[in-house]
Design a protein around this motif. Structure first.
Motif, short mmCIF file in Angstrom:
data_model
loop_
_atom_site.label_atom_id
_atom_site.label_comp_id
_atom_site.label_asym_id
_atom_site.label_seq_id
_atom_site.Cartn_x
_atom_site.Cartn_y
_atom_site.Cartn_z
N GLU A 235 -12.12 -9.23 9.44
CA GLU A 235 -12.80 -9.71 8.75
C GLU A 235 -14.19 -11.16 9.58
OE1 GLU A 235 -8.65 -12.14 10.36
OE2 GLU A 235 -9.52 -9.98 9.45
N HIS A 236 -14.32 -9.99 11.07
CA HIS A 236 -15.00 -10.41 11.80
C HIS A 236 -16.34 -9.96 12.23
CE1 HIS A 236 -11.22 -12.29 14.37
NE2 HIS A 236 -12.08 -13.81 13.71
N VAL A 237 -16.07 -8.42 11.27
CA VAL A 237 -17.11 -7.40 11.09
C VAL A 237 -18.95 -7.84 10.67
CG1 VAL A 237 -17.40 -4.90 10.17
CG2 VAL A 237 -15.42 -5.84 11.48
N SER A 238 -19.05 -8.61 9.58
CA SER A 238 -19.84 -8.88 9.09
C SER A 238 -20.45 -10.04 10.07
CB SER A 238 -20.05 -9.82 7.53
OG SER A 238 -19.67 -8.72 6.46
N GLU A 239 -19.59 -11.01 11.30
CA GLU A 239 -20.76 -11.99 11.87
C GLU A 239 -20.67 -10.83 12.70
OE1 GLU A 239 -19.57 -15.78 14.03
OE2 GLU A 239 -17.90 -14.78 13.11
N LEU A 240 -19.17 -9.85 13.46
CA LEU A 240 -20.06 -9.17 14.95
C LEU A 240 -22.00 -8.50 14.35
CD1 LEU A 240 -19.98 -7.48 17.31
CD2 LEU A 240 -18.03 -6.01 16.07
N LYS A 241 -21.45 -7.48 13.00
CA LYS A 241 -23.29 -7.13 12.58
C LYS A 241 -24.44 -8.12 12.81
CE LYS A 241 -25.23 -5.01 8.82
NZ LYS A 241 -25.75 -3.54 9.22
N GLY A 242 -24.05 -8.95 12.30
CA GLY A 242 -24.93 -9.79 12.19
C GLY A 242 -25.43 -10.72 14.07
#
Length: 167
Positions: free
Chosen positions: A16-23
């Motif tokens: 669930e953190h992957v999109s935030e990590l990408k950003g």
């Protein structure tokens, strides 16, 4: 540790953190490398290297540890370490949101990355123009063992410095 450094808990990145990590990776790459790489190359590289699929796959690879530091629910730092048998941790990423640098986030991530696997050596590479990162790694006992022209050195002259540390 100076008085302005805090203790930061390092946890494994979850799906669930992957999109935030990408950003986070895009923001830090932009702020760190805009002069050396330029906007179009940053866009190209981050779109190739930091896809949701690749970042998610890292979470399921037992030879990789994707680590994060969160503050008030926000991802503020990330490290990725890769176990390279028989005894090396390759620290492939260590990035901290610039708003949270110099308060201990990078140190917490480096310590966690170095101990993510039971290895005797840690290695990493950093752009030669990343002066703050070079100083940080040297302060933490890393010794430069090599220098080569970066694969990303188009059109500029950009070199990767290779560092190693016995753990």
């Amino acid at each position: 540790m100076s008085a302005d450094h805090q203790h930061f808990a390092v946890t494994k990145i979850r799906p669930e953190h992957v999109s935030e990590l990408k950003g986070l990776l895009y923001r830090v790459w932009y702020l760190s490398y805009i002069t050396a790489l330029g906007q179009s190359l940053i866009d190209q590289l981050t779109s190739e290297l930091h896809t949701i699929e690749k970042l998610t796959a890292e979470l399921h690879n037992t030879q990789k540890a994707s680590l994060g530091v969160f503050q008030t629910g926000k991802l503020i730092g990330h490290a990725l370490t890769v176990r390279q048998p028989p005894e090396t941790n390759y620290i492939g990423r260590l990035y901290v949101d610039p708003s949270y640098q110099r308060i201990g986030v990078g140190q917490a991530l480096l310590n966690a990355a170095e101990t993510a696997f039971d290895c005797r050596v840690a290695t990493l590479e950093v752009f030669h123009s990343s002066n703050n990162a070079v100083r940080f790694y040297r302060r933490n006992g890393y010794v430069q063992i090599g220098r080569h022209r970066s694969a990303h050195a188009v059109p500029t002259e950009l070199f990767d410095l290779q560092f190693s540390k016995t753990l």
